[in-house]
Enzyme design. Structure first.
Site, PDB file in Angstrom:
ATOM      1  N   GLY A   1      32.566  36.173  36.648  1.00 50.30           N
ATOM      2  CA  GLY A   1      31.664  35.073  36.340  1.00 50.30           C
ATOM      3  C   GLY A   1      31.528  34.128  37.532  1.00 50.30           C
ATOM      4  CD  GLU A   2      34.780  31.820  39.896  1.00 47.50           C
ATOM      5  OE1 GLU A   2      34.410  31.965  41.075  1.00 47.50           O
ATOM      6  OE2 GLU A   2      35.968  31.745  39.548  1.00 47.50           O
TER       7      GLU A   2
END
Lengths: 335, 335
Positions: free
Chosen positions: B303-304
């Site tokens: 993610g991120e």
């Protein structure tokens, strides 16, 4: 590969601020590059794309959708930064080195073109060997010299090709080295029709039947059915790997060059990195033989090093994450 | 999409110095971006990755492998450029904007963190709505403001997320909007075991059964089972698309945000670009609903915005080739 650098890279990946393994293949690739470079936190700040151009006598057989003159015209285009590989190398922050290792036609060129032609194109491989053994050795040597003289500080080298007719030579080389049936590794290149494809396969079958080729001697394969840019690119891969520089394979032609290098010295395979899966059928056969798994499949079939240039950005990301991310300890996060 | 810009981009692709179509999907993508930007030769020189962080009351149910405190710790890590997305955004030459839209824990942070928390995390969606309708609307508005105030000149925006527990909210949102069975869109997130996975699916089933959710009202879905970062990222996508800025989706959480935005205003889907295929099972379901086909599958699950950041380099290459390659006429090559 440097196992100790790989162990340290793996250990670091498990300490970085992310769930272990959550960057997936980027982690594996960074560890592999660490092993190639002999550096647990390698950087890819000086990428180079080498595009080698040469002509092929076999175009006489009507195996290509484009006339031979396009090779020289494209060298001119490379020299003036107008081609696909120029744009994609620029995007990747890579230097793009252009080498004429046997272009038949005329072009003006400029300082960008390194001129080391072996001859004005190969002989027609339908009728006899594409080149002499001496020429094959010389072309490999040119590749080695290009690395030594023009890219000694590269931290990754991507292979690129230009040469009307070179998918025919590449299919022949691939069939010779892997033992695959020519029909299974011969594709449409830049876009020939069904009849042209049949002709292309027939030419390759005849060439391999006519000549005694030693599949374990890469130089012999290049002599019999290769091309000057294939031999030169093999030389690039051999020299780069001897200097611990990772080599990114592009499409089907550079795949044939990588196979040739591997048939000259198996150790080169440790330093090869894949990029895309080309639409040419034989590309999978090459990848399987070399133990490579493509990163992406965009249906590309341009060559020049375009797919390898796109891959450089991905490899650079993998290495930057390994090198520059904080560990849990550095970030003060309890685990 | 601007059909005229797309037609002109397509026409140009066919005149560039390469066999038509030989850059494969890069050509199609460049044409699509031309249509989004309303520019036949778009550039992606000002990419931005927005990483939005928030906490989730549902972590009380034991649905995550990490404690809630990690969200705040990672915001601190983002602020000091230590995280995966920082490294990969840097590689892509992208600005990385960090937004706290509802982090529960404490962190020091710095100027890098835009602080617009709606609340200190959502309510536990296992027991009742994750947030009020007013909060959902406010969070979407925060996303819109981030684009207006901090990225008005971006030419592409990649979505990124941070929030312990947010795969649970994302799976619930995905099931609610697509009608998929929760078991088919719920995965292991940052790494829970079998028992945790069963718990996670049971929580989502109960939440969707308990609440009346209108799947065609994205705000209602976010209210019932969403998260502040999901709502904020939906706002980013909505505002970016209204400004003709392409939006790159990252993994499963930003996929849920994109679905939410689509359920608020269907037109947003024209401006969405895929990046990777995540290991989360529900990612394919999201891609299918949104008509997106991932560019690559590296088994990523961080993610991120990490996968989207990698994709920026590919999109930039596609646009640079379209814009900067020479045509056959410019290169003086007869066709």
């Amino acid at each position: 590969l440097d196992e100790s650098a790989m162990d340290r890279a793996r250990e670091r990946q498990d300490q970085l601020t992310k769930p272990p393994g959550s960057l997936g293949r980027l982690e594996e690739l960074s560890v592999r590059i660490a092993g190639m470079a002999g550096d647990p936190t390698p950087s890819l700040d000086s990428p180079v794309v080498v595009t080698m151009a040469a002509d092929h006598g076999v175009v006489e057989e009507g195996v290509s959708a484009f006339p031979q003159s396009v090779t020289a015209a494209m060298v001119e285009n490379f020299a003036h930064d107008g081609a696909g590989v120029n744009a994609l190398a620029r995007t990747a922050g890579a230097e793009n080195i252009i080498v004429d290792i046997g272009v038949a036609g005329d072009y003006d060129g400029n300082d960008r073109v390194i001129r080391k032609p072996i001859a004005a194109g190969t002989a027609n491989l339908a009728n006899g060997p594409a080149m002499s053994r001496e020429e094959a050795i010389e072309a490999v040597e040119v590749g080695r010299e290009v690395v030594a003289d023009h890219a000694p500080d590269a931290d990754v080298i991507a292979l690129g090709d230009m040469g009307i007719g070179n998918t025919t030579a590449s299919a022949a080389v691939t069939a010779a080295i892997t033992g695959a049936d020519p029909a299974d590794v011969t594709g449409r290149g830049s876009g020939i029709d069904d009849e042209g494809l049949d002709r292309k396969i027939a030419v390759i079958r005849r060439a391999l039947a006519d000549r005694e080729v030693d599949p374990e001697d890469g130089v012999d394969v290049l002599r019999a059915v290769g091309g000057f840019e294939l031999a030169g690119l093999a030389g690039i891969a051999l020299e780069a790997s001897s200097r611990r520089i990772p080599v990114v394979v592009d499409g089907f032609i550079t795949g044939a060059a990588a196979l040739s290098a591997w048939a000259i010295d198996e150790r080169v395979s440790h330093y090869l990195l894949p990029s895309h899966r080309s639409v040419e059928d034989g590309h999978d056969v090459q990848h399987d033989a070399l133990g490579l798994e493509p990163l992406f499949d965009f249906g590309m079939r341009l060559g020049e090093g375009t797919g390898a240039a796109v891959a450089i950005g991905i490899y650079r990301g993998a290495c930057t994450a390994l090198r520059e991310m904080a560990t849990f300890e550095e970030a003060g996060i309890p685990t």
